[in-house]
Design a protein around this motif. Sequence first.
Motif, PDB file in Angstrom:
ATOM      1  N   LYS A 161       1.031  -1.058   0.044  1.00 26.70           N
ATOM      2  CA  LYS A 161      -0.183   0.046   0.130  1.00 26.70           C
ATOM      3  C   LYS A 161       1.194   0.842  -0.134  1.00 26.70           C
ATOM      4  O   LYS A 161       0.904   1.943  -0.748  1.00 26.70           O
ATOM      5  CB  LYS A 161      -0.835   0.353   1.814  1.00 26.70           C
ATOM      6  N   VAL A 162       1.439   1.368   1.059  1.00 32.02           N
ATOM      7  CA  VAL A 162       2.505   2.687   0.638  1.00 32.02           C
ATOM      8  C   VAL A 162       3.260   2.814  -0.519  1.00 32.02           C
ATOM      9  O   VAL A 162       3.763   3.400  -1.053  1.00 32.02           O
ATOM     10  CB  VAL A 162       4.311   2.220   1.764  1.00 32.02           C
ATOM     11  N   LEU A 163       3.815   1.734  -1.028  1.00 33.80           N
ATOM     12  CA  LEU A 163       4.487   1.527  -2.492  1.00 33.80           C
ATOM     13  C   LEU A 163       3.641   2.560  -3.653  1.00 33.80           C
ATOM     14  O   LEU A 163       4.164   3.135  -4.551  1.00 33.80           O
ATOM     15  CB  LEU A 163       5.398   0.669  -2.615  1.00 33.80           C
ATOM     16  N   LYS A 164       3.194   1.506  -3.426  1.00 32.38           N
ATOM     17  CA  LYS A 164       1.894   2.262  -4.197  1.00 32.38           C
ATOM     18  C   LYS A 164       1.056   3.493  -4.509  1.00 32.38           C
ATOM     19  O   LYS A 164       1.015   4.354  -5.248  1.00 32.38           O
ATOM     20  CB  LYS A 164       0.040   1.001  -4.112  1.00 32.38           C
ATOM     21  N   TYR A 165       0.810   4.310  -3.014  1.00 29.41           N
ATOM     22  CA  TYR A 165       0.725   5.322  -2.745  1.00 29.41           C
ATOM     23  C   TYR A 165       1.670   6.223  -3.465  1.00 29.41           C
ATOM     24  O   TYR A 165       1.626   7.253  -4.019  1.00 29.41           O
ATOM     25  CB  TYR A 165       0.832   5.696  -0.893  1.00 29.41           C
ATOM     26  N   ILE A 166       3.310   5.739  -2.984  1.00 30.31           N
ATOM     27  CA  ILE A 166       4.707   6.549  -3.060  1.00 30.31           C
ATOM     28  C   ILE A 166       4.387   6.729  -5.005  1.00 30.31           C
ATOM     29  O   ILE A 166       4.987   7.766  -5.161  1.00 30.31           O
ATOM     30  CB  ILE A 166       5.734   5.641  -2.495  1.00 30.31           C
ATOM     31  N   SER A 167       4.535   5.243  -5.418  1.00 28.64           N
ATOM     32  CA  SER A 167       4.431   5.499  -7.043  1.00 28.64           C
ATOM     33  C   SER A 167       3.113   6.775  -7.244  1.00 28.64           C
ATOM     34  O   SER A 167       3.183   7.163  -8.668  1.00 28.64           O
ATOM     35  CB  SER A 167       3.598   4.336  -7.371  1.00 28.64           C
ATOM     36  N   VAL A 168       1.739   6.477  -7.030  1.00 27.45           N
ATOM     37  CA  VAL A 168       0.283   8.031  -7.071  1.00 27.45           C
ATOM     38  C   VAL A 168       1.320   9.195  -7.402  1.00 27.45           C
ATOM     39  O   VAL A 168       1.233   9.558  -7.235  1.00 27.45           O
ATOM     40  CB  VAL A 168       0.114   7.722  -6.218  1.00 27.45           C
ATOM     41  N   ARG A 169       2.121   8.998  -6.252  1.00 25.43           N
ATOM     42  CA  ARG A 169       2.670  10.694  -6.207  1.00 25.43           C
ATOM     43  C   ARG A 169       3.603  10.946  -6.630  1.00 25.43           C
ATOM     44  O   ARG A 169       3.600  12.356  -6.650  1.00 25.43           O
ATOM     45  CB  ARG A 169       3.017  11.452  -3.940  1.00 25.43           C
TER      46      ARG A 169
END
Length: 308
Positions: A298-306
């Motif tokens: 989830k954190v990696l996905k959030y960073i990727s989106v940002r």
Amino acid sequence: MKKNRLSSFIDIRNAIFSEVAIGILANAILLLFHAHNFLLEHRPKSTDLTIGHLALIHTVMLLTVAFMATDTFGSQKTWDDIQCKLVVYLYSSMRGLSICATCLLSVLWAITLSPRNSRLAKFKLRPSHHNLYCTLFLWVFNMFINGSFLLSTIATPNVTSAHLLRVTESCSLRPVIHFLRYVQFVLRTIQDICLLGLMALSSGYMVTLLYRHKRQTQHLQSTKLSPKASPGERATQTILFLMSFFVVMYFLDITVSWFSRMLWDIDSVRMCVQMLVGNGYASISPLVLISTEKRIIKVLKYISVRWH
């Protein structure tokens, strides 16, 4: 012929640097996640310390590989004796610790899965500082049995000899006295046999538990349904995959290293293949472990989106 050999050398070199870069990044993420859990969570998992320890070992190991690969592929700066001894000793110690931490993870997960009425259940109540003592012992023991590398590793820039086994462009191993080599071989062999045996026992125990749980589930639920595996089952399957992958890479690495030592000669391409095989587990295992942690994903996905 020379052109094909050069092309193979370049391809393997690129593969090594890619493997090391991915491995260091993945292990760093895994280390930070489990260090946070162990230090800051109210009730950390019993495996947080061990997985974090394994990630730390592999991070240090891959960093030393990066230095060795840089020297192997034609760094302008040659190393002295102290640098050679430090890097080779640290790398060999981390390799020994890798099998120790992997075995410890397998045993801890088998204990975690054990039923309350089993003999292993009493170990669930042991405080986490016992794991710290075990980890400290493993470090001291591996540092000791790899001590001969401090004697056998020497700087040999631009030197070729039939009595030296080249490790990098600047460093080689010279034959040590028979007694030291025998002691190191015996200690390492005993350690590896014991740890591989423990891994086999714990893996067999986990397979038995999974089989029993699957049969119980089939009795409780309709045969028309295909229930999803529980988080515990998925984690167990991941650990079993890691154990199997480790054993395959372990024996593959032994085979390559054995041929090198039998020939007591190693050219650049063979040395690169040995590095690629020897560090495959350290680079791939964190990716497998990360894939089971929803919070990390989830954190990696959030960073990727940002980032985008």
